[in-house]
Design a protein around this motif. Structure first.
Motif, PDB file in Angstrom:
ATOM      1  N   THR A 263     -28.269 -14.998 -18.334  1.00  0.00           N
ATOM      2  CA  THR A 263     -29.690 -15.233 -18.603  1.00  0.00           C
ATOM      3  C   THR A 263     -29.910 -16.318 -19.661  1.00  0.00           C
ATOM      4  N   GLY A 264     -28.821 -16.828 -20.235  1.00  0.00           N
ATOM      5  CA  GLY A 264     -28.942 -17.967 -21.153  1.00  0.00           C
ATOM      6  C   GLY A 264     -28.925 -19.295 -20.407  1.00  0.00           C
ATOM      7  N   ASP A 265     -28.770 -19.234 -19.082  1.00  0.00           N
ATOM      8  CA  ASP A 265     -28.749 -20.429 -18.240  1.00  0.00           C
ATOM      9  C   ASP A 265     -30.068 -20.451 -17.461  1.00  0.00           C
ATOM     10  N   ARG A 266     -30.799 -21.555 -17.529  1.00  0.00           N
ATOM     11  CA  ARG A 266     -32.160 -21.555 -16.975  1.00  0.00           C
ATOM     12  C   ARG A 266     -32.207 -21.204 -15.486  1.00  0.00           C
ATOM     13  N   ALA A 267     -31.316 -21.802 -14.691  1.00  0.00           N
ATOM     14  CA  ALA A 267     -31.356 -21.528 -13.250  1.00  0.00           C
ATOM     15  C   ALA A 267     -31.011 -20.067 -12.960  1.00  0.00           C
ATOM     16  N   ASP A 268     -30.000 -19.544 -13.663  1.00  0.00           N
ATOM     17  CA  ASP A 268     -29.606 -18.145 -13.456  1.00  0.00           C
ATOM     18  C   ASP A 268     -30.726 -17.201 -13.890  1.00  0.00           C
ATOM     19  N   TRP A 269     -31.433 -17.572 -14.941  1.00  0.00           N
ATOM     20  CA  TRP A 269     -32.538 -16.745 -15.430  1.00  0.00           C
ATOM     21  C   TRP A 269     -33.637 -16.651 -14.362  1.00  0.00           C
ATOM     22  N   ILE A 270     -33.944 -17.780 -13.735  1.00  0.00           N
ATOM     23  CA  ILE A 270     -34.985 -17.779 -12.679  1.00  0.00           C
ATOM     24  C   ILE A 270     -34.504 -16.918 -11.506  1.00  0.00           C
ATOM     25  N   LYS A 271     -33.234 -17.092 -11.126  1.00  0.00           N
ATOM     26  CA  LYS A 271     -32.694 -16.297 -10.004  1.00  0.00           C
ATOM     27  C   LYS A 271     -32.737 -14.804 -10.334  1.00  0.00           C
ATOM     28  N   ALA A 272     -32.386 -14.454 -11.583  1.00  0.00           N
ATOM     29  CA  ALA A 272     -32.388 -13.032 -11.972  1.00  0.00           C
ATOM     30  C   ALA A 272     -33.788 -12.445 -11.835  1.00  0.00           C
ATOM     31  N   ASN A 273     -34.799 -13.213 -12.230  1.00  0.00           N
ATOM     32  CA  ASN A 273     -36.181 -12.723 -12.117  1.00  0.00           C
ATOM     33  C   ASN A 273     -36.564 -12.478 -10.658  1.00  0.00           C
ATOM     34  N   VAL A 274     -36.149 -13.391  -9.781  1.00  0.00           N
ATOM     35  CA  VAL A 274     -36.493 -13.226  -8.364  1.00  0.00           C
ATOM     36  C   VAL A 274     -35.716 -12.044  -7.775  1.00  0.00           C
ATOM     37  N   LEU A 275     -34.403 -11.986  -8.064  1.00  0.00           N
ATOM     38  CA  LEU A 275     -33.570 -10.941  -7.465  1.00  0.00           C
ATOM     39  C   LEU A 275     -33.965  -9.545  -7.935  1.00  0.00           C
ATOM     40  N   LEU A 276     -34.275  -9.400  -9.228  1.00  0.00           N
ATOM     41  CA  LEU A 276     -34.704  -8.081  -9.706  1.00  0.00           C
ATOM     42  C   LEU A 276     -36.173  -7.849  -9.373  1.00  0.00           C
ATOM     43  N   GLY A 277     -36.940  -8.926  -9.255  1.00  0.00           N
ATOM     44  CA  GLY A 277     -38.360  -8.799  -8.886  1.00  0.00           C
ATOM     45  C   GLY A 277     -38.538  -8.225  -7.486  1.00  0.00           C
ATOM     46  N   VAL A 278     -37.741  -8.674  -6.510  1.00  0.00           N
ATOM     47  CA  VAL A 278     -37.927  -8.179  -5.135  1.00  0.00           C
ATOM     48  C   VAL A 278     -37.549  -6.702  -4.999  1.00  0.00           C
ATOM     49  N   ASP A 279     -36.738  -6.200  -5.927  1.00  0.00           N
ATOM     50  CA  ASP A 279     -36.349  -4.774  -5.868  1.00  0.00           C
ATOM     51  C   ASP A 279     -37.124  -3.913  -6.861  1.00  0.00           C
ATOM     52  N   HIS A 280     -38.098  -4.508  -7.544  1.00  0.00           N
ATOM     53  CA  HIS A 280     -38.830  -3.769  -8.579  1.00  0.00           C
ATOM     54  C   HIS A 280     -39.737  -2.710  -7.944  1.00  0.00           C
ATOM     55  N   GLU A 282     -42.676  -1.387  -8.701  1.00  0.00           N
ATOM     56  CA  GLU A 282     -44.105  -1.654  -8.530  1.00  0.00           C
ATOM     57  C   GLU A 282     -44.373  -3.011  -7.894  1.00  0.00           C
ATOM     58  N   LEU A 283     -43.525  -3.999  -8.175  1.00  0.00           N
ATOM     59  CA  LEU A 283     -43.830  -5.375  -7.784  1.00  0.00           C
ATOM     60  C   LEU A 283     -43.082  -5.837  -6.542  1.00  0.00           C
ATOM     61  N   GLY A 284     -42.057  -5.048  -6.131  1.00  0.00           N
ATOM     62  CA  GLY A 284     -41.132  -5.506  -5.097  1.00  0.00           C
ATOM     63  C   GLY A 284     -41.806  -5.993  -3.823  1.00  0.00           C
ATOM     64  N   GLY A 285     -42.774  -5.208  -3.301  1.00  0.00           N
ATOM     65  CA  GLY A 285     -43.411  -5.564  -2.038  1.00  0.00           C
ATOM     66  C   GLY A 285     -44.120  -6.910  -2.145  1.00  0.00           C
ATOM     67  N   GLU A 286     -44.911  -7.069  -3.200  1.00  0.00           N
ATOM     68  CA  GLU A 286     -45.682  -8.303  -3.392  1.00  0.00           C
ATOM     69  C   GLU A 286     -44.753  -9.513  -3.560  1.00  0.00           C
ATOM     70  N   ILE A 287     -43.714  -9.329  -4.385  1.00  0.00           N
ATOM     71  CA  ILE A 287     -42.805 -10.463  -4.637  1.00  0.00           C
ATOM     72  C   ILE A 287     -42.048 -10.819  -3.354  1.00  0.00           C
ATOM     73  N   THR A 288     -41.611  -9.811  -2.610  1.00  0.00           N
ATOM     74  CA  THR A 288     -40.846 -10.084  -1.381  1.00  0.00           C
ATOM     75  C   THR A 288     -41.702 -10.883  -0.400  1.00  0.00           C
ATOM     76  N   ASP A 289     -42.939 -10.442  -0.173  1.00  0.00           N
ATOM     77  CA  ASP A 289     -43.821 -11.173   0.749  1.00  0.00           C
ATOM     78  C   ASP A 289     -43.994 -12.618   0.280  1.00  0.00           C
ATOM     79  N   TRP A 290     -44.180 -12.768  -1.026  1.00  0.00           N
ATOM     80  CA  TRP A 290     -44.414 -14.111  -1.565  1.00  0.00           C
ATOM     81  C   TRP A 290     -43.169 -14.997  -1.382  1.00  0.00           C
ATOM     82  N   VAL A 291     -41.984 -14.430  -1.673  1.00  0.00           N
ATOM     83  CA  VAL A 291     -40.743 -15.221  -1.565  1.00  0.00           C
ATOM     84  C   VAL A 291     -40.547 -15.674  -0.116  1.00  0.00           C
ATOM     85  N   ILE A 292     -40.786 -14.772   0.835  1.00  0.00           N
ATOM     86  CA  ILE A 292     -40.586 -15.126   2.248  1.00  0.00           C
ATOM     87  C   ILE A 292     -41.555 -16.249   2.639  1.00  0.00           C
ATOM     88  N   GLY A 293     -42.821 -16.111   2.243  1.00  0.00           N
ATOM     89  CA  GLY A 293     -43.809 -17.147   2.567  1.00  0.00           C
ATOM     90  C   GLY A 293     -43.463 -18.468   1.907  1.00  0.00           C
TER      91      GLY A 293
END
Ligand code: UTP
Length: 304
Positions: A263-280, A282-293
């Motif tokens: 998480t000290g690496d900018r690209a990895d930090w962004i990826k971590a947010n997306v990867l944990l976001g899609v499985d969250h 409360e937020l997982g459904g919304e983030i997953t739909d958004w990522v696919i679109g």
């Protein structure tokens, strides 16, 4: 070995690096406090220590330490306000970080390197084995690692470090291990370590990642260690001496094959947010739909 006899009960989390790869976000805030979805990176790391049974956590801090200390403390005015509103859900989130473990703090003094930060823990740790978890290195909670490392430490009486296979062209970004196989495909004996080698000189494609179970003999070695690569006191150099037989016990590596984010690496930090976001939860459904679109849009942009 039963729970009451466990040799490893303390975790040390170095979080005193300067975080220069993430400037300007880290100008006034430690990189360990950058959020991944809705929690600072270091909270995941303290959760990992606690769930491996390490209820005593020492965080080594640097400049801007107040954010870190406050995060693991209670916040009476915020708690009072949420209590008055009867907002149990948010109150629970506020309490989470202050109830995970006994969290202690120690200033590194000067950022002289990871080896120096770990060496500072001597007074707190005493003559016991302990775990080190880098505060900017996130191991996905669904892929446990620390329990396995502690079990190897306990059964082999050895220092144990975590390794990950990386592409040869990336090995120059990591500490790299020279290894011998054991009869377990996930465990290797380490015969040497080199910090950030050129690909042509790397002894393997096994990179050191930010989890260690160390025996207390590491402290004597760190005390004597001259600065290494980049003028810093390198933990890798101390471990190399142990791997070469300078200590009382050998060094083993557990090969981690799960999900890990720097998480000290900018690209990895962004990826971590997306990867944990899609499985969250409360937020997982919304983030997953958004990522696919969004992926569809990006594909169309590339093709058109
Ligand atoms: P890094 O090499 O990733 O930290 O250290 P850094 O120096 O902050 O990174 P950049 O390259 O400038 O972005 C690995 C871990 O060791 C800690 C860091 O906080 C991180 O968790 N560290 C490093 C210390 O605690 N003290 C130090 O002197 C150096």
């Amino acid at each position: 070995m039963t729970e009451t006899q466990r040799a490893v009960t303390k975790a040390v989390i170095p979080a005193a690096g300067l975080g220069t790869r993430f400037l300007p976000a880290t100008k006034a805030m430690p990189k360990e406090m950058l959020p991944i979805v809705d929690k600072p990176a270091i909270q995941y790391v303290v959760e990992e220590a606690a769930s491996a049974g390490l209820g005593d956590v020492l965080i080594i801090t640097g400049r801007n330490k107040d954010n870190l200390v406050n995060h693991f403390d209670s916040v009476p005015e915020l708690e009072y306000s949420l209590e008055r509103k009867g907002d149990e859900g948010k109150l629970g989130k506020v309490h989470e970080s202050s109830e995970l473990a006994e969290v202690y703090f120690l200033r590194q003094g000067q950022p002289l390197g990871l080896g120096h930060a770990v060496g500072r823990a001597r007074g707190h740790v005493g003559y016991e084995s302990f775990a080190v978890l880098l505060g900017d290195d996130l191991i996905d909670a669904r892929d446990p690692l620390l329990d396995r490392m502690i079990a190897e430490h306990d059964s082999r009486g050895a220092t144990v470090i975590a390794l990950m296979e990386v592409p040869q062209e990336s090995i120059h970004l990591y500490g790299c291990a020279a290894v011998e196989a054991t009869d377990d495909a996930d465990v290797v004996r380490i015969t040497g370590l080199v910090e950030k080698p050129a690909a042509a000189e790397a002894p393997s494609n096994l990179a050191v990642i930010g989890r260690y179970v160390l025996r207390p003999e590491i402290f004597d070695i760190l005390d004597e260690l001259p600065p290494g690569r980049g003028g810093e006191i390198q933990l890798t150099d101390a471990l190399h001496q142990l791997a070469e037989g300078k200590g009382e016990a050998p060094v083993y590596g557990v090969i981690f094959r799960g999900r890990r984010y720097d998480t000290g690496d900018r690209a990895d930090w962004i990826k971590a947010n997306v990867l944990l976001g899609v499985d969250h939860d409360e937020l997982g459904g919304e983030i997953t739909d958004w990522v696919i679109g969004f992926a569809d849009q990006l594909r169309a942009r590339r093709e058109g």
